[in-house]
Design an enzyme around this catalytic site. Structure first.
Site, PDB file in Angstrom:
ATOM      1  N   GLY A 237       0.737  -1.257   0.000  1.00 20.16           N
ATOM      2  CA  GLY A 237       0.000   0.000   0.000  1.00 20.16           C
ATOM      3  C   GLY A 237       0.760   1.297   0.000  1.00 20.16           C
ATOM      4  O   GLY A 237       0.185   2.330   0.349  1.00 20.16           O
ATOM      5  N   GLY A 238       2.020   1.322  -0.419  1.00 17.88           N
ATOM      6  CA  GLY A 238       2.732   2.591  -0.445  1.00 17.88           C
ATOM      7  C   GLY A 238       2.048   3.630  -1.309  1.00 17.88           C
ATOM      8  O   GLY A 238       1.856   4.784  -0.899  1.00 17.88           O
ATOM      9  N   ASP A 302      -0.743  -1.110 -10.799  1.00 23.50           N
ATOM     10  CA  ASP A 302       0.702  -1.235 -10.594  1.00 23.50           C
ATOM     11  C   ASP A 302       1.012  -2.733 -10.672  1.00 23.50           C
ATOM     12  O   ASP A 302       1.124  -3.417  -9.661  1.00 23.50           O
ATOM     13  CB  ASP A 302       1.072  -0.646  -9.234  1.00 23.50           C
ATOM     14  CG  ASP A 302       2.570  -0.621  -8.998  1.00 23.50           C
ATOM     15  OD1 ASP A 302       3.328  -0.868  -9.951  1.00 23.50           O
ATOM     16  OD2 ASP A 302       2.983  -0.373  -7.848  1.00 23.50           O
ATOM     17  N   CYS A 355       7.427  -1.312 -12.193  1.00 22.11           N
ATOM     18  CA  CYS A 355       8.745  -0.909 -11.695  1.00 22.11           C
ATOM     19  C   CYS A 355       9.812  -1.543 -12.586  1.00 22.11           C
ATOM     20  O   CYS A 355      10.821  -2.062 -12.120  1.00 22.11           O
ATOM     21  CB  CYS A 355       8.937  -1.276 -10.229  1.00 22.11           C
ATOM     22  SG  CYS A 355       8.639  -3.005  -9.812  1.00 22.11           S
TER      23      CYS A 355
END
Length: 404
Positions: A237-238, A302, A355
């Site tokens: 959850g960043g 993401d 990422c």
């Protein structure tokens, strides 16, 4: 990097951590947790150990070449590897009771040869260098070299509780020196060796440790108070917490994942950060997604990826992954993008992120999705370069649903 050699006990800890990673296949963070558990290490010494272990893994093939050994021999020849590392950095050798020495002339010859082989000098395995060259061409050597560098430490200011200037002042009073980051409003870069998680500021939920590039991805969601937003691959959850701050705690923010333990961790972080508008939901089946069709103003995907943009932070992945894994991930990304995009309502925005810095996972995925889904239109995209930014590497693209 260090300005003095490791102590014998810390040298042994580094060898034990690397043995667990290289011979047992454990992730680096779990190896740290296992070996640090129960030890009363000063934060400064723990930082020295993680600095050396991380650097060894970022350029493992280089250091093994200098030590004339194979990575699999770490348990048996670990002292030789650590001696090579100290020699490379011009440090006095650690004073171990038993050690395998390296002749200086042999070391010098190997170092001179390694400097002629740039992929080796950058600590890049052959499979990754071939992939990077094929995917990125002339851009790859700079990214490869940047991925061999130690990561910087960044914080995300929790705007639900304070502003960056206020946080900077509070941290300074606690002995943590920071500086602002150009182009990332919420980010502070930590420029001192400090135990961040022991500060009162952290306990009060004033910040989260989060790479500045990751903060840029979250900022691209551009969520507004009162919106309905879904972070569909939320993990721990960043980015979810960053989006909650954008929404000023108003509206509905749904964090979803296929693993419950990650959502449980997110709940704890949300409580500390005062993010009370977050609801978590486990993705138990495709029905979970279908029930949310055409409901969200923003959907962040993401997606699971190779992680090839964050190798300086997760260097063990270079020695655990194989090129065969990438096609499996690319197919998974395609499936998630196709299925989860159904949750975006008309005029809503879909944000696709990884990422990774590899086009196959990034713009090529977006182009294929848009070709198959004319009810979405391309808005913009960005690749966050490791070499150019100094951050971790990320990709993000924004697409708007124009019809059902």
């Amino acid at each position: 990097m260090l300005n003095a050699s490791l102590s014998p006990s810390s040298t042994e800890l580094v060898i034990n951590v690397l043995t667990m990673v290289l011979n047992e296949g454990k992730p680096l963070d779990r190896a740290y947790s296992h070996h640090f558990s129960g030890l009363k290490l000063a934060p400064s010494e723990q930082a020295r150990i993680t600095t050396v272990a991380g650097d060894l893994l970022r350029r493992l093939n280089l250091y093994c070449y200098l030590a004339d050994m194979a990575p699999a021999d770490i348990e048996r020849l670990g002292s030789r590897l650590l001696n090579a590392w100290h020699m490379f950095h011009g440090l006095e050798l650690p004073k171990l009771p038993y050690t395998l020495t390296i002749e200086q002339n042999d070391f010098d010859q190997r170092l001179a040869q390694a400097k002629l082989d740039l992929p080796l000098f950058d600590g890049c395995p052959e499979w990754l260098d071939e992939l990077g060259t094929a995917q990125m061409g002339s851009l790859w050597p700079a990214e490869r070299a940047a991925l061999a560098m130690a990561p910087q430490r960044f914080l995300r200011t929790n705007l639900l509780k304070c502003q960056p200037e206020e946080l900077q002042q509070k941290l300074a009073r606690e002995g943590v020196q920071t500086q602002r980051v150009d182009g990332v409003d919420t980010a502070l870069q930590v420029i001192s060796d400090s135990a961040l998680f022991r500060t009162d500021s952290f306990k009060a939920g004033l910040f989260e440790q989060q790479d500045a590039g990751s903060q840029q991805v979250a900022a691209a969601v551009n969520a507004k108070p009162g919106m309905r937003v879904i972070d569909a691959c939320a993990g721990a959850g960043g980015k979810t917490l960053s989006i909650a701050a954008q929404m000023q705690g108003k509206g509905r923010l749904l964090a979803m994942d296929v693993e419950q333990w990650k959502l449980d961790s997110l709940k704890q972080r949300a409580r500390r950060g005062g993010a009370h508008n977050i609801e978590t939901r486990l993705i138990a089946s495709s029905k979970t997604i279908k029930r949310l069709k055409l409901t969200a103003d923003r959907v962040l995907l993401d997606v699971p990826c190779s992680g090839l943009g964050v190798l300086k932070r997760n260097p063990d992945a270079k020695w655990r992954d194989t090129p065969e894994r990438l096609p499996v991930l690319v197919q998974l990304q395609k499936d998630i993008l196709q299925s989860y995009s159904r949750m975006v309502k008309v005029d809503g925005i879909l944000i696709y992120a990884t990422c990774s810095i590899m086009p196959q996972e990034n713009r090529q995925q977006v182009d294929a999705f848009l070709a198959a889904n004319p009810h979405f239109s391309f808005m913009d995209d960005e690749t966050i370069s490791v070499a150019e930014s100094g951050f971790d590497g990320f990709y993000l693209a924004r697409m708007q649903r124009i019809t059902e």
